[in-house]
Design a protein around this motif. Structure first.
Motif, PDB file in Angstrom:
ATOM      1  N   ARG A  39     -44.240   6.608  29.753  1.00 47.35           N
ATOM      2  CA  ARG A  39     -45.212   7.620  29.330  1.00 47.35           C
ATOM      3  C   ARG A  39     -44.656   9.032  29.472  1.00 47.35           C
ATOM      4  NH1 ARG A  39     -49.944   6.501  33.007  1.00 47.35           N
ATOM      5  NH2 ARG A  39     -48.348   5.379  34.119  1.00 47.35           N
ATOM      6  N   THR A  40     -44.000   9.292  30.605  1.00 52.79           N
ATOM      7  CA  THR A  40     -43.458  10.632  30.849  1.00 52.79           C
ATOM      8  C   THR A  40     -42.075  10.513  31.468  1.00 52.79           C
ATOM      9  OG1 THR A  40     -44.326  10.772  33.097  1.00 52.79           O
ATOM     10  CG2 THR A  40     -45.776  11.548  31.320  1.00 52.79           C
ATOM     11  N   GLU A  41     -41.375  11.618  31.487  1.00 49.66           N
ATOM     12  CA  GLU A  41     -40.055  11.672  32.139  1.00 49.66           C
ATOM     13  C   GLU A  41     -40.197  11.402  33.630  1.00 49.66           C
ATOM     14  OE1 GLU A  41     -35.971  12.095  32.725  1.00 49.66           O
ATOM     15  OE2 GLU A  41     -37.109  11.815  30.887  1.00 49.66           O
ATOM     16  N   GLU A  42     -41.280  11.873  34.221  1.00 51.42           N
ATOM     17  CA  GLU A  42     -41.519  11.656  35.651  1.00 51.42           C
ATOM     18  C   GLU A  42     -41.677  10.156  35.954  1.00 51.42           C
ATOM     19  OE1 GLU A  42     -43.311  13.995  33.850  1.00 51.42           O
ATOM     20  OE2 GLU A  42     -42.086  15.662  34.580  1.00 51.42           O
ATOM     21  N   ASP A  43     -42.392   9.444  35.072  1.00 48.83           N
ATOM     22  CA  ASP A  43     -42.531   7.993  35.240  1.00 48.83           C
ATOM     23  C   ASP A  43     -41.165   7.325  35.220  1.00 48.83           C
ATOM     24  OD1 ASP A  43     -45.275   8.150  35.372  1.00 48.83           O
ATOM     25  OD2 ASP A  43     -45.605   7.469  33.301  1.00 48.83           O
ATOM     26  N   PHE A  44     -40.359   7.719  34.262  1.00 48.01           N
ATOM     27  CA  PHE A  44     -39.022   7.146  34.167  1.00 48.01           C
ATOM     28  C   PHE A  44     -38.218   7.430  35.433  1.00 48.01           C
ATOM     29  CE2 PHE A  44     -34.527   7.957  33.424  1.00 48.01           C
ATOM     30  CZ  PHE A  44     -34.116   6.688  33.075  1.00 48.01           C
ATOM     31  N   GLN A  45     -38.198   8.673  35.885  1.00 51.01           N
ATOM     32  CA  GLN A  45     -37.406   9.041  37.055  1.00 51.01           C
ATOM     33  C   GLN A  45     -37.864   8.290  38.300  1.00 51.01           C
ATOM     34  OE1 GLN A  45     -34.615  10.649  37.162  1.00 51.01           O
ATOM     35  NE2 GLN A  45     -34.672  11.222  35.006  1.00 51.01           N
ATOM     36  N   GLU A  46     -39.167   8.101  38.440  1.00 51.18           N
ATOM     37  CA  GLU A  46     -39.706   7.377  39.597  1.00 51.18           C
ATOM     38  C   GLU A  46     -39.250   5.914  39.583  1.00 51.18           C
ATOM     39  OE1 GLU A  46     -44.059   5.927  41.042  1.00 51.18           O
ATOM     40  OE2 GLU A  46     -43.897   7.997  40.334  1.00 51.18           O
ATOM     41  N   ILE A  47     -39.365   5.275  38.450  1.00 54.73           N
ATOM     42  CA  ILE A  47     -38.960   3.870  38.330  1.00 54.73           C
ATOM     43  C   ILE A  47     -37.447   3.739  38.477  1.00 54.73           C
ATOM     44  CG2 ILE A  47     -38.841   1.921  36.724  1.00 54.73           C
ATOM     45  CD1 ILE A  47     -41.591   2.920  35.652  1.00 54.73           C
ATOM     46  N   TYR A  48     -36.706   4.663  37.876  1.00 54.74           N
ATOM     47  CA  TYR A  48     -35.244   4.627  37.950  1.00 54.74           C
ATOM     48  C   TYR A  48     -34.774   4.823  39.389  1.00 54.74           C
ATOM     49  CZ  TYR A  48     -30.378   5.799  36.896  1.00 54.74           C
ATOM     50  OH  TYR A  48     -29.006   5.824  36.861  1.00 54.74           O
ATOM     51  N   SER A  49     -35.358   5.764  40.109  1.00 46.73           N
ATOM     52  CA  SER A  49     -34.989   6.003  41.508  1.00 46.73           C
ATOM     53  C   SER A  49     -35.254   4.778  42.363  1.00 46.73           C
ATOM     54  CB  SER A  49     -35.764   7.198  42.071  1.00 46.73           C
ATOM     55  OG  SER A  49     -35.378   8.373  41.402  1.00 46.73           O
ATOM     56  N   ALA A  50     -36.390   4.133  42.156  1.00 49.26           N
ATOM     57  CA  ALA A  50     -36.724   2.915  42.914  1.00 49.26           C
ATOM     58  C   ALA A  50     -35.719   1.811  42.598  1.00 49.26           C
ATOM     59  CB  ALA A  50     -38.139   2.461  42.587  1.00 49.26           C
ATOM     60  N   CYS A  51     -35.318   1.724  41.344  1.00 47.52           N
ATOM     61  CA  CYS A  51     -34.345   0.715  40.938  1.00 47.52           C
ATOM     62  C   CYS A  51     -33.000   0.952  41.623  1.00 47.52           C
ATOM     63  CB  CYS A  51     -34.183   0.735  39.425  1.00 47.52           C
ATOM     64  SG  CYS A  51     -33.034  -0.493  38.810  1.00 47.52           S
ATOM     65  N   LEU A  52     -32.561   2.211  41.681  1.00 46.72           N
ATOM     66  CA  LEU A  52     -31.287   2.534  42.329  1.00 46.72           C
ATOM     67  C   LEU A  52     -31.313   2.205  43.816  1.00 46.72           C
ATOM     68  CD1 LEU A  52     -30.244   5.900  40.649  1.00 46.72           C
ATOM     69  CD2 LEU A  52     -29.336   3.610  40.220  1.00 46.72           C
ATOM     70  N   GLU A  53     -32.460   2.407  44.450  1.00 52.10           N
ATOM     71  CA  GLU A  53     -32.575   2.137  45.884  1.00 52.10           C
ATOM     72  C   GLU A  53     -32.467   0.656  46.196  1.00 52.10           C
ATOM     73  OE1 GLU A  53     -36.216   3.916  47.189  1.00 52.10           O
ATOM     74  OE2 GLU A  53     -35.497   5.960  46.776  1.00 52.10           O
ATOM     75  N   THR A  54     -32.870  -0.186  45.272  1.00 52.87           N
ATOM     76  CA  THR A  54     -32.852  -1.628  45.519  1.00 52.87           C
ATOM     77  C   THR A  54     -31.698  -2.337  44.807  1.00 52.87           C
ATOM     78  OG1 THR A  54     -34.344  -2.019  43.663  1.00 52.87           O
ATOM     79  CG2 THR A  54     -35.352  -1.709  45.843  1.00 52.87           C
ATOM     80  N   GLN A  55     -30.835  -1.567  44.169  1.00 52.81           N
ATOM     81  CA  GLN A  55     -29.722  -2.165  43.437  1.00 52.81           C
ATOM     82  C   GLN A  55     -28.766  -2.857  44.412  1.00 52.81           C
ATOM     83  OE1 GLN A  55     -27.306   0.725  41.422  1.00 52.81           O
ATOM     84  NE2 GLN A  55     -26.279  -0.795  40.191  1.00 52.81           N
ATOM     85  N   PRO A  56     -28.436  -4.119  44.153  1.00 52.75           N
ATOM     86  CA  PRO A  56     -27.529  -4.818  45.064  1.00 52.75           C
ATOM     87  C   PRO A  56     -26.095  -4.327  44.898  1.00 52.75           C
ATOM     88  CG  PRO A  56     -28.090  -6.226  43.214  1.00 52.75           C
ATOM     89  CD  PRO A  56     -28.911  -4.969  43.087  1.00 52.75           C
ATOM     90  N   GLN A  57     -25.322  -4.424  45.971  1.00 55.63           N
ATOM     91  CA  GLN A  57     -23.912  -4.056  45.930  1.00 55.63           C
ATOM     92  C   GLN A  57     -23.116  -5.190  45.306  1.00 55.63           C
ATOM     93  OE1 GLN A  57     -21.720  -1.740  47.934  1.00 55.63           O
ATOM     94  NE2 GLN A  57     -23.353  -0.261  48.172  1.00 55.63           N
ATOM     95  N   ALA A  58     -22.045  -4.825  44.661  1.00 57.39           N
ATOM     96  CA  ALA A  58     -21.144  -5.833  44.116  1.00 57.39           C
ATOM     97  C   ALA A  58     -20.478  -6.557  45.285  1.00 57.39           C
ATOM     98  CB  ALA A  58     -20.089  -5.172  43.253  1.00 57.39           C
TER      99      ALA A  58
END
Length: 77
Positions: free
Chosen positions: A11-30
């Protein structure tokens, strides 16, 4: 054909940034094996590049030397 709907994934850039930040925090390490393989590949590439550059330098030096010898030979005639 003209599209009348403006579809967006977020819906908004803020929505994207919030979801993207959460995704980066839970991204598994190689796995370590993958990181080790990437390091070995990188080191091999830089070794290859150094060898290639040395080859090009030697070739250019040889060509310059041969051109200089040919020019010297022509002036000594």
């Amino acid at each position: 054909m003209k599209s009348t709907a403006n579809s967006k994934a977020f819906r908004t850039e803020e929505d994207f940034q919030e979801i993207y930040s959460a995704c980066l925090e839970t991204q598994p390490q190689a796995p370590q094996s993958l990181r080790d393989a990437q390091k070995a590949l990188s080191e091999a590439f830089w070794a290859y590049l150094a060898e290639y550059e040395e080859h090009i330098f030697r070739y250019a030096y040889q060509c310059g030397y041969e051109a200089g010898r040919a020019a010297e030979h022509e002036t000594n005639k």
